[in-house]
Design a protein around this motif. Structure first.
Motif, PDB file in Angstrom:
ATOM      1  N   LEU A  50     -82.836  29.122  34.718  1.00  0.00           N
ATOM      2  CA  LEU A  50     -83.569  28.110  33.979  1.00  0.00           C
ATOM      3  C   LEU A  50     -82.644  26.919  33.774  1.00  0.00           C
ATOM      4  CD1 LEU A  50     -85.327  30.386  31.320  1.00  0.00           C
ATOM      5  CD2 LEU A  50     -86.258  29.546  33.487  1.00  0.00           C
ATOM      6  N   SER A  51     -83.093  25.948  32.995  1.00  0.00           N
ATOM      7  CA  SER A  51     -82.265  24.781  32.712  1.00  0.00           C
ATOM      8  C   SER A  51     -81.029  25.183  31.905  1.00  0.00           C
ATOM      9  CB  SER A  51     -83.073  23.753  31.922  1.00  0.00           C
ATOM     10  OG  SER A  51     -82.218  22.750  31.393  1.00  0.00           O
ATOM     11  N   PRO A  52     -79.887  24.570  32.170  1.00  0.00           N
ATOM     12  CA  PRO A  52     -78.705  24.828  31.335  1.00  0.00           C
ATOM     13  C   PRO A  52     -78.904  24.381  29.893  1.00  0.00           C
ATOM     14  CG  PRO A  52     -78.296  23.024  32.867  1.00  0.00           C
ATOM     15  CD  PRO A  52     -79.589  23.652  33.282  1.00  0.00           C
ATOM     16  N   LEU A  53     -79.982  23.635  29.611  1.00  0.00           N
ATOM     17  CA  LEU A  53     -80.283  23.212  28.239  1.00  0.00           C
ATOM     18  C   LEU A  53     -80.943  24.313  27.428  1.00  0.00           C
ATOM     19  CD1 LEU A  53     -81.751  19.643  28.914  1.00  0.00           C
ATOM     20  CD2 LEU A  53     -79.414  20.233  28.244  1.00  0.00           C
ATOM     21  N   PHE A  54     -81.355  25.415  28.093  1.00  0.00           N
ATOM     22  CA  PHE A  54     -82.093  26.465  27.402  1.00  0.00           C
ATOM     23  C   PHE A  54     -81.229  27.699  27.183  1.00  0.00           C
ATOM     24  CE2 PHE A  54     -84.910  30.204  27.244  1.00  0.00           C
ATOM     25  CZ  PHE A  54     -85.709  29.830  26.187  1.00  0.00           C
ATOM     26  N   SER A  55     -81.066  28.072  25.914  1.00  0.00           N
ATOM     27  CA  SER A  55     -80.356  29.299  25.540  1.00  0.00           C
ATOM     28  C   SER A  55     -81.151  30.016  24.462  1.00  0.00           C
ATOM     29  CB  SER A  55     -78.942  28.997  25.023  1.00  0.00           C
ATOM     30  OG  SER A  55     -78.123  28.472  26.052  1.00  0.00           O
ATOM     31  N   LEU A  56     -81.248  31.330  24.603  1.00  0.00           N
ATOM     32  CA  LEU A  56     -82.006  32.163  23.674  1.00  0.00           C
ATOM     33  C   LEU A  56     -81.175  33.361  23.267  1.00  0.00           C
ATOM     34  CD1 LEU A  56     -84.663  33.220  22.289  1.00  0.00           C
ATOM     35  CD2 LEU A  56     -85.243  34.231  24.514  1.00  0.00           C
ATOM     36  N   LYS A  57     -81.173  33.659  21.978  1.00  0.00           N
ATOM     37  CA  LYS A  57     -80.447  34.827  21.491  1.00  0.00           C
ATOM     38  C   LYS A  57     -81.206  35.436  20.319  1.00  0.00           C
ATOM     39  CE  LYS A  57     -77.553  32.151  18.302  1.00  0.00           C
ATOM     40  NZ  LYS A  57     -76.178  31.750  17.929  1.00  0.00           N
ATOM     41  N   GLU A  58     -80.836  36.666  20.000  1.00  0.00           N
ATOM     42  CA  GLU A  58     -81.225  37.275  18.725  1.00  0.00           C
ATOM     43  C   GLU A  58     -80.084  36.991  17.760  1.00  0.00           C
ATOM     44  OE1 GLU A  58     -84.327  38.674  18.205  1.00  0.00           O
ATOM     45  OE2 GLU A  58     -84.111  40.754  18.826  1.00  0.00           O
ATOM     46  N   ASP A  59     -80.415  36.471  16.583  1.00  0.00           N
ATOM     47  CA  ASP A  59     -79.396  36.133  15.585  1.00  0.00           C
ATOM     48  C   ASP A  59     -79.787  36.778  14.255  1.00  0.00           C
ATOM     49  OD1 ASP A  59     -77.517  35.098  13.910  1.00  0.00           O
ATOM     50  OD2 ASP A  59     -77.914  32.992  14.378  1.00  0.00           O
ATOM     51  N   PHE A  60     -79.110  37.876  13.929  1.00  0.00           N
ATOM     52  CA  PHE A  60     -79.400  38.600  12.693  1.00  0.00           C
ATOM     53  C   PHE A  60     -78.563  38.109  11.513  1.00  0.00           C
ATOM     54  CE2 PHE A  60     -80.630  41.486  16.114  1.00  0.00           C
ATOM     55  CZ  PHE A  60     -81.865  41.932  15.681  1.00  0.00           C
ATOM     56  N   SER A  61     -77.716  37.099  11.747  1.00  0.00           N
ATOM     57  CA  SER A  61     -76.762  36.687  10.707  1.00  0.00           C
ATOM     58  C   SER A  61     -77.452  36.021   9.520  1.00  0.00           C
ATOM     59  CB  SER A  61     -75.719  35.733  11.302  1.00  0.00           C
ATOM     60  OG  SER A  61     -76.317  34.505  11.714  1.00  0.00           O
ATOM     61  N   ARG A  62     -78.665  35.501   9.711  1.00  0.00           N
ATOM     62  CA  ARG A  62     -79.345  34.804   8.615  1.00  0.00           C
ATOM     63  C   ARG A  62     -80.019  35.764   7.641  1.00  0.00           C
ATOM     64  NH1 ARG A  62     -80.613  31.412  13.176  1.00  0.00           N
ATOM     65  NH2 ARG A  62     -79.779  29.294  12.925  1.00  0.00           N
ATOM     66  N   GLY A  63     -80.109  37.027   7.989  1.00  0.00           N
ATOM     67  CA  GLY A  63     -80.653  38.016   7.072  1.00  0.00           C
ATOM     68  C   GLY A  63     -82.151  37.944   6.878  1.00  0.00           C
ATOM     69  N   THR A  64     -82.887  37.388   7.848  1.00  0.00           N
ATOM     70  CA  THR A  64     -84.334  37.305   7.696  1.00  0.00           C
ATOM     71  C   THR A  64     -85.027  38.617   8.029  1.00  0.00           C
ATOM     72  OG1 THR A  64     -84.575  36.469   9.963  1.00  0.00           O
ATOM     73  CG2 THR A  64     -84.350  34.834   8.197  1.00  0.00           C
ATOM     74  N   VAL A  65     -84.369  39.462   8.820  1.00  0.00           N
ATOM     75  CA  VAL A  65     -84.913  40.773   9.198  1.00  0.00           C
ATOM     76  C   VAL A  65     -83.774  41.782   9.197  1.00  0.00           C
ATOM     77  CG1 VAL A  65     -86.768  39.833  10.624  1.00  0.00           C
ATOM     78  CG2 VAL A  65     -84.557  40.329  11.659  1.00  0.00           C
ATOM     79  N   PRO A  66     -84.076  43.069   9.059  1.00  0.00           N
ATOM     80  CA  PRO A  66     -83.010  44.071   9.123  1.00  0.00           C
ATOM     81  C   PRO A  66     -82.458  44.198  10.533  1.00  0.00           C
ATOM     82  CG  PRO A  66     -85.154  45.138   8.937  1.00  0.00           C
ATOM     83  CD  PRO A  66     -85.398  43.673   8.756  1.00  0.00           C
ATOM     84  N   ARG A  67     -81.182  44.525  10.620  1.00  0.00           N
ATOM     85  CA  ARG A  67     -80.562  44.753  11.927  1.00  0.00           C
ATOM     86  C   ARG A  67     -80.862  46.146  12.463  1.00  0.00           C
ATOM     87  NH1 ARG A  67     -74.348  43.457  11.169  1.00  0.00           N
ATOM     88  NH2 ARG A  67     -74.287  44.375  13.257  1.00  0.00           N
ATOM     89  N   PHE A  68     -81.233  47.076  11.608  1.00  0.00           N
ATOM     90  CA  PHE A  68     -81.489  48.436  12.087  1.00  0.00           C
ATOM     91  C   PHE A  68     -82.916  48.546  12.609  1.00  0.00           C
ATOM     92  CE2 PHE A  68     -82.199  48.384   7.491  1.00  0.00           C
ATOM     93  CZ  PHE A  68     -83.461  48.934   7.361  1.00  0.00           C
TER      94      PHE A  68
END
Length: 447
Positions: free
Chosen positions: A268-286
């Protein structure tokens, strides 16, 4: 369910789990999940309160394992230890009786003790008696309709080998529309752990300006390719498709993933990056297995496929390493990386083209080819020379993510927006997407 303070839920859950674990035979295993909430809901229409109330709800899910067989059951969590214990023991007895009739599970994941966690995020929410006064003065004179929901949400997981996880958070969302006399509408959301009065006022001021434009004569747009800006809410709708046959490793292995071309070496374009980010605490990591995901899970980095979401069942089936994805291998805490386009420059850089605030009715039109179809919705506009000039009729788009997130992705805004998950069908949903806006050189419309 009787009302009880959220602080007592953890103790009640732990006591129930201990009793149910004590009822197991030596060769039996049990995983216990709690999903609960205590929510204030308020429905508004024509800038008036139409319904308001408090809901306390909880549900226990049991996963019972013996030898190579497994079965599940659910029952209400009331907070009454004696009652909940009776319900739990009854369900275990039923599962124990059913298990011999079930086939072996070749990809069975037995409970493990991989470490425990405890995360509690406190919010500063409006008292239910304050909500109307916080919302209504700002929207007087407008045809304002929406739903407000707020309060603590709980997720917990324990198993019979000693692992325990607890997650609680206090959040709100306001999902609303401002409707023009022509019955066209501007839609927006506000969400977080603290009421944001100033931000709400800014959103309403913007909605008032858009309502004026919506009353202008509608412009008919011919099918074809058009220069297009996808606002964060529109991009968030597209991102939901990644959870439906895209980022799942099982989907890739079974030939049903829209990202197969990325696995085969396309980018895809080098401008597009997608990740899961659990650091904000909006959802549980487990997850439901009690496994804890890494805080960051990069999926697509600068247009290249870094990894997919892999749960333990998929890992066992294909001889892979799990990254503690959920059972559906879907996005839980998606984050699309920002870029360098300043939000104030969006219209001038767009020049002439389409400004799409919202999309809906999305589906794969060609999943192996990564083609997505859907409709424009709410406040979508035609822009000329950097100025919004007219609303548009609803359009159907049909384009490949390898095009609009590939060579046609021209710019990404430097600011992300949080687009909350506002589902309330079975329970209040957790989390949402952190997404920027995107400028697409040529976006394909078919109708």
């Amino acid at each position: 369910m009787s009302f009880m303070a959220i602080e007592t839920w953890e103790a009640s859950f732990d006591q129930l789990c201990d009793r149910l674990f004590n009822a197991l035979a030596p060769a039996e295993h049990l995983s216990i999940e709690l999903m609960g909430e205590q929510s204030h809901f308020m429905r508004l229409n024509a800038a008036r309160v139409r319904q308001t109330g408090l809901v306390t709800d909880g549900k226990i899910r049991l996963t019972f394992i013996h030898d190579a067989k497994t079965a599940t059951a659910t029952f209400p969590f009331t907070g009454d230890l004696e009652r909940d214990t009776r319900l739990g023991l009854d369900q275990i007895a039923l599962l124990r009786a059913d298990l011999p009739q079930l086939p072996d599970d070749p990809y069975l994941i037995r409970p493990q003790n991989l470490g425990s966690s405890h995360d509690a995020y406190a919010g500063t929410l409006l008292d239910p008696d304050q909500v109307a006064d916080a919302i209504l003065p700002t929207v007087q004179g407008l045809d304002f309709t929406g739903i407000y929901a707020a309060g603590p949400i709980v997720r917990a997981n324990r198993n019979s080998v000693g692992q325990r996880h607890w997650f609680s958070t206090e959040t709100f969302f306001l999902d609303y529309s401002v409707i023009a006399p022509s019955e066209k509408a501007v839609k927006s959301t506000l969400a977080g752990s603290t009421w944001q009065g100033e931000e709400f006022s800014k959103q309403i001021d913007q909605a008032k300006q858009q309502i004026l434009v919506l009353e202008r004569p509608m412009k008919t747009i011919a099918p074809g390719q058009h220069r297009t800006y996808l606002a964060p809410a529109a991009l968030a709708e597209i991102l939901t498709m990644f959870s439906w046959g895209a980022v799942s490793e099982a989907a890739l292995r079974q030939g049903g993933s829209a990202l197969k071309k990325l696995r085969d070496g396309q980018s895809l374009s080098p401008l597009f990056s997608l990740k899961e980010d659990f650091s904000r605490g909006t959802v549980p990591r487990f997850n439901s297995f009690g496994e804890t995901a890494p805080e960051q899970v990069p999926l697509i980095t600068a247009g290249e496929l870094t990894q997919t979401l892999v749960n333990s069942r998929t890992a066992k089936e294909y001889g892979l390493e799990s990254n503690s994805a959920n059972l559906a291998e879907s996005l839980r805490a998606p984050d699309v990386a920002p870029g360098h386009l300043h939000p104030a420059e969006v219209l001038s850089v767009l020049g002439t083209g389409l400004y799409l605030s919202n999309l809906h009715y999305l589906n794969w039109s060609d999943r192996p080819g990564g083609r997505i179809t859907g409709m424009t919705r709410y406040a979508c506009f035609w822009v000329e020379a950097g100025e919004i000039v007219a609303p548009i009729q609803d359009l159907r788009f049909d384009d490949s993510l390898y095009q609009f997130l590939g060579e046609n992705l021209e710019a990404v805004t430097q600011q992300q927006s949080f687009i909350p998950d506002v589902d309330t069908y079975d329970a209040r949903a957790l989390g949402g997407s952190f997404v920027p806006g995107m400028l697409i050189r040529d976006f394909t419309f078919t109708l």
